[in-house]
Write a protein that holds these residues in place. Structure first.
Motif, PDB file in Angstrom:
ATOM      1  N   ARG A 144       0.838  -1.199   0.000  1.00  0.00           N
ATOM      2  CA  ARG A 144       0.000   0.000   0.000  1.00  0.00           C
ATOM      3  C   ARG A 144       0.868   1.242   0.000  1.00  0.00           C
ATOM      4  NH1 ARG A 144      -4.440  -0.815  -2.354  1.00  0.00           N
ATOM      5  NH2 ARG A 144      -4.403  -3.070  -2.352  1.00  0.00           N
ATOM      6  N   LEU A 148      -1.587   4.933   6.203  1.00  0.00           N
ATOM      7  CA  LEU A 148      -2.384   3.748   6.511  1.00  0.00           C
ATOM      8  C   LEU A 148      -3.613   4.164   7.299  1.00  0.00           C
ATOM      9  CD1 LEU A 148       0.394   1.186   7.525  1.00  0.00           C
ATOM     10  CD2 LEU A 148      -0.721   1.487   5.308  1.00  0.00           C
ATOM     11  N   VAL A 268       1.887  -4.495   4.349  1.00  0.00           N
ATOM     12  CA  VAL A 268       0.896  -4.654   5.415  1.00  0.00           C
ATOM     13  C   VAL A 268       0.537  -6.137   5.523  1.00  0.00           C
ATOM     14  CG1 VAL A 268      -1.346  -3.905   6.290  1.00  0.00           C
ATOM     15  CG2 VAL A 268       0.002  -2.377   4.838  1.00  0.00           C
TER      16      VAL A 268
END
Length: 296
Positions: A144, A148, A268
């Motif tokens: 990603r 976050l 992640v």
């Protein structure tokens, strides 16, 4: 009853919240999952699951068993990988979630090398610009870009990249080259709808924020790329998004005297699970890519 397999199936049912979702991830029929859970409950002589408005949830005994079984299965998997030689012996399937454009430009072209190093490992890449539920989707590792959303996520920062105002020379010849952030008010901005339309710059310790406008907004990075390359306007994007074009001059940076905040790339991992050797190896692989290897 294969107790290890039954435990693994039960863990997947709890993680996904249904027999059908667990069956899809395991690649078996739903009746096989139901039978496995029934055999496990009969063996333990206790009810492990109860149906609720939210689907299947563990009973008190089921929750306790789930936590211990999850640790046992994860440790068994790690022990097996270690016995096989870990890095040289990765096997099975690795499910990776990644932003579409980033994976297409930087990861997929280099996958042949990773697969050659691990001939018994298969990789499935789920391309989606949105954050998805890693547990429900059975994801081992997600790549990603940006902040976050979930502060509780188990994450590892892999790289930090620059962001720039980008456009094609053709567009700039037609519309002129902005010299200051204020000049952006006279330009057609291609706006990423997942971000704010106010662009913030820094220079000599002072911050400048500019509201931009444009007739095109898009929810995916691929749309941003296509619009810029069609000479429709300028945009703010990570240099990663236009790496090949920045190298060959198809896209250029403007407003270099002003700086933009950098952007982070994260690996992640599913919360509540031990990070697998496969996921760790893949994170290392991506980190090495981002250290500056030339583009294929």
């Amino acid at each position: 009853m294969d107790r290890y397999q039954a435990m693994a199936t039960f863990i997947r049912v709890v993680d996904t919240g249904s027999f059908s979702a667990a069956a899809r991830q395991l690649g078996v029929g739903q009746p096989a999952v139901s039978k496995s859970i029934a055999q496990l409950e009969a063996h333990l002589q206790v009810s492990l699951l109860v149906r609720s408005t939210h689907g299947l949830t563990p009973t008190e005994a089921g929750q306790s068993f789930y936590e211990r079984a999850r640790n046992a299965v994860q440790e068994a998997d790690e022990a097996e990988l270690a016995a096989k030689g870990a890095g040289a012996g990765l096997s099975g399937r690795l499910r990776v979630s990644a932003a579409t454009t980033f994976a297409r430009l930087h990861i997929i072209p280099r996958l042949p090398r990773f697969l050659a190093e691990h001939p018994h490992l298969g990789v499935e890449i789920i391309l989606d610009d949105r954050m998805i539920d890693l547990v429900a989707e059975g994801i081992d590792i997600s790549l990603r870009i940006g902040a976050l959303a979930d502060s509780t996520a188990v994450a590892r920062k892999i790289a930090t990249g620059a962001r720039s105002v980008l456009a094609t020379p053709t567009y700039l010849e037609r519309a002129g080259t902005p010299r200051t952030p204020a000049d952006l008010a006279n330009h057609e901005a291609i706006i990423y709808s997942q971000l704010q339309s106010a662009w913030s710059f820094m220079r000599d310790g002072a911050a400048v924020s500019v509201s931009v406008s444009g007739r095109l907004r898009t929810s995916a990075a691929e749309g941003i790329r296509a619009a810029v390359l069609a000479d429709m306007g300028l945009t703010i994007a990570s240099d990663w998004m236009f790496a090949p074009e920045l190298e060959n001059g198809t896209v250029v940076r403007v407003l270099d005297a002003w700086s933009l905040s950098s952007i982070d790339l994260w690996a992640v991992f599913p919360a509540g699970r031990m990070i697998t050797a496969k996921a760790r190896q893949f994170a290392d692989f991506v980190e090495n890519i981002m250290k500056g290897e030339p583009h294929p």
